[in-house]
Scaffold this motif. Structure first.
Motif, mmCIF file in Angstrom:
data_model
loop_
_atom_site.group_PDB
_atom_site.id
_atom_site.type_symbol
_atom_site.label_atom_id
_atom_site.label_comp_id
_atom_site.label_asym_id
_atom_site.label_seq_id
_atom_site.Cartn_x
_atom_site.Cartn_y
_atom_site.Cartn_z
ATOM 1 N N UNK A 338 29.406 28.997 35.334
ATOM 2 C CA UNK A 338 30.196 30.125 34.498
ATOM 3 C C UNK A 338 29.198 31.398 34.208
ATOM 4 N N UNK A 339 27.908 31.474 34.344
ATOM 5 C CA UNK A 339 27.123 32.592 34.182
ATOM 6 C C UNK A 339 26.611 33.125 35.430
ATOM 7 N N UNK A 340 27.041 34.056 35.942
ATOM 8 C CA UNK A 340 26.556 34.764 37.271
ATOM 9 C C UNK A 340 26.595 33.431 38.245
ATOM 10 N N UNK A 357 31.433 34.929 36.103
ATOM 11 C CA UNK A 357 30.681 35.082 34.763
ATOM 12 C C UNK A 357 31.781 35.220 33.526
ATOM 13 N N UNK A 358 31.283 34.422 32.525
ATOM 14 C CA UNK A 358 32.290 34.427 31.384
ATOM 15 C C UNK A 358 32.176 35.594 30.406
ATOM 16 N N UNK A 359 31.660 37.043 30.911
ATOM 17 C CA UNK A 359 30.971 38.005 30.057
ATOM 18 C C UNK A 359 32.339 38.371 28.999
ATOM 19 N N UNK A 360 32.078 38.735 27.927
ATOM 20 C CA UNK A 360 33.171 38.881 27.056
ATOM 21 C C UNK A 360 32.806 39.960 25.948
ATOM 22 N N UNK A 361 31.362 40.344 26.269
ATOM 23 C CA UNK A 361 30.927 41.830 25.222
ATOM 24 C C UNK A 361 30.659 42.719 26.010
ATOM 25 N N UNK A 496 36.006 38.585 41.688
ATOM 26 C CA UNK A 496 35.257 38.404 40.533
ATOM 27 C C UNK A 496 35.926 37.899 39.444
ATOM 28 N N UNK A 497 35.574 36.649 38.729
ATOM 29 C CA UNK A 497 36.375 36.463 37.767
ATOM 30 C C UNK A 497 35.663 36.623 36.616
ATOM 31 N N UNK A 498 36.245 37.105 35.524
ATOM 32 C CA UNK A 498 35.400 37.906 34.482
ATOM 33 C C UNK A 498 36.184 37.985 33.049
ATOM 34 N N UNK A 503 38.788 31.766 30.230
ATOM 35 C CA UNK A 503 39.034 31.853 31.603
ATOM 36 C C UNK A 503 38.507 31.173 32.513
ATOM 37 N N UNK A 504 37.169 31.309 32.382
ATOM 38 C CA UNK A 504 36.038 30.526 33.431
ATOM 39 C C UNK A 504 36.569 29.146 33.409
#
Length: 516
Positions: A338-340, A357-361, A496-498, A503-504
């Motif tokens: 879930x990270x890159x 990527x679960x980026x959320x900031x 791109x899933x982000x 969500x991821x």
């Protein structure tokens, strides 16, 4: 009776004692989630965030007492404590992978406690790189449940725990307490703990003597609890440092001023040493197991953590001023879903490349979008953004940051943008491990945030004279079916899933057809 302020409570029936299966444990655990109404009520309480946090942390001490533990009991776990705004989970993964190369040479069982999980809650409590089994999770879960059901607290000393015979810790607190019980019961001799939120008042911060406390990159996040300045956030994160214990901090190029705050806290606490780690300690030839250039900073912190930890344990490290081969192997073998993460042509989804990527900031969106720009092919094929951020107040700001980063490169654009909720399946259900009660159900049902995000994207498009096709779907499964419809025998698609680890997690469950 004490006049101390009390927090809104959710009472949980003890009827879960009837069933003892893993499914029963998950149902009981989900009953401990903070629901949306409770969170809103907490925001309205006339209590300062710091005061509220102190009350919350004191509860963790009390619950562990009722289980029969004292904080000093946890010292035998040889705990590594890691905080930060971004990269702390990846740093824990790198650290665990490095230390695994020394199992049998002074380290036998490595515990890893992280959050959130992606598909199964058991991912949060791992031993030697694997989630504990469903059988063990249920066994230890109900040991904790029963003990807390048969003990009480002094209501004058702990007003937030009334009525004492029915209230259990909230979701994250329960899992934190459970992890201590699991690791001690399983004779873990090295435990890596990722902080949940903040540091000083986090549920994990009942640790008295970590072998090392570490801080990764800082950013602006969780401002309701941590404050809205980098100084207040740095102060809170540095709260995991302990007197007489070493502390490690990753470099902070985005907020260099935060290092002065961290240094002041470290001096006030009286750490044995404070070291700022530069990414240059990672040999350029090292191919990290986690993608993204920013991961080199996390890997550097992990290397220093492992060095300090093993020195503390008396584990010999072969070194001639270069990283030992075991360290290199650990960095290259690290995995953190879930990270890159890239998944190509997964069964049932041929001719689709998923970049996840679960980026959320804001800071992690920067890193993730840069990674995607580098990882995506430069071929002229359709590209899709699958995005959700259901619970953060700055969802629009996150989306705008992503848009600006991607469209700073004229060679890359999205043909379709899909906004979805975190509901997993088209029948409106979630996997039981993925149920989230802390968002407004009415907001989810009415797709309020998804519509706002689509409008935001449309406004950004108009500034650039673009017309991206926008789509709103009520669940992840329907979103993936739509994306699949864009492919055929000749047509490939990159997606791109982000925007959210929630969500991821739901995305991976649908992709891999994991439904309970």
């Amino acid at each position: 009776m004490s006049n101390s302020p009390s927090l809104p409570m959710q009472q949980q029936p003890d009827s879960m004692r009837i069933g003892r299966s893993y499914k029963d444990a998950i149902n009981a655990l989900n009953s401990l989630q903070s629901n949306f109404a409770t969170i809103q009520a907490v925001k309205l309480l006339d209590i300062l965030p710091q005061q509220r946090s102190i009350l919350s942390l004191n509860e963790v001490f009390e619950y562990t007492r009722r289980l029969g533990y004292k904080p000093l009991d946890f010292n035998k776990l040889n705990i590594i404590h890691v905080t930060g705004t971004k990269g702390k989970g990846s740093t824990c993964a790198f650290t665990e992978s490095i230390l695994s190369k020394y199992r049998g040479a002074g380290i036998n069982k490595i515990g890893l406690f992280t959050s959130p999980h992606l598909i199964s809650v058991r991912e949060r409590i791992k031993i030697n790189g694997e989630p504990i089994t469903e059988t063990k999770f249920a066994k230890y879960f109900f040991e904790v449940w029963d003990k807390l059901s048969s003990t009480t607290s002094d209501p004058d000393a702990f007003p937030t725990l009334q009525p004492c015979d029915t209230v259990k810790p909230m979701y994250f607190k329960y899992l934190t307490i459970l992890s201590f019980h699991v690791f001690l019961s399983e004779n873990v001799d090295t435990a890596i703990y990722e902080v949940g939120v903040g540091g000083k008042y986090d549920s994990t911060n009942i640790i008295e003597k970590p072998t090392v406390a570490a801080m990764t990159s800082l950013g602006i996040d969780h401002t309701l609890m941590l404050g809205n300045t980098i100084d207040s956030i740095a102060w809170n994160k540095a709260g995991i440092f302990k007197r007489g214990c070493p502390a490690i901090v990753g470099e902070q190029p985005e907020y260099p001023e935060s290092l002065k705050v961290v240094e002041d806290v470290a001096n006030e606490i009286g750490v044995s040493s404070l070291e700022v780690v530069n990414a240059d300690i990672i040999p350029p030839s090292t191919k990290l197991g986690l993608a993204g250039d920013f991961q080199r900073k996390n890997a550097a912190v992990a290397v220093k953590i492992a060095q300090v930890h093993m020195k503390k344990l008396g584990v010999h490290i072969e070194s001639d001023d270069e990283l030992p081969q075991e360290f290199i192997q650990g960095l290259e073998a690290a995995r953190w879903d879930g990270r890159c993460q890239t998944i190509n042509n997964y069964s049932g989804y041929d001719r689709i490349s998923w970049f996840i990527d679960g980026a959320h900031t804001l800071e992690s969106i920067n890193g993730a979008s840069q990674w995607f720009k580098n990882a995506a092919t430069k071929r002229d094929i359709p590209r899709v953004l699958l995005f959700n951020q259901q619970s953060r107040d700055n969802a629009g700001e996150l989306l705008e940051k992503l848009y600006e980063n991607i469209y700073a490169s004229p060679s890359l654009k999205f043909d379709h943008v899909v906004f979805t909720t975190n509901v997993t399946w088209s029948d409106g259900s979630y996997n039981s491990d993925l149920v989230s009660l802390n968002v407004s159900k009415d907001g989810v049902d009415k797709l309020i945030i998804q519509k706002e995000l689509a409008e935001k994207w449309d406004a950004l498009d108009k500034v650039r004279g673009l017309t991206t096709r926008k789509h709103i779907f009520p669940n992840i499964e329907t979103s993936l079916k739509f994306i699949k419809s864009l492919t055929n025998d000749k047509q490939e698609v990159e997606v791109f899933v982000c925007g959210s680890l929630h969500l991821v997690g739901g995305f991976l469950a649908v992709l891999k057809e994991i439904k309970d």
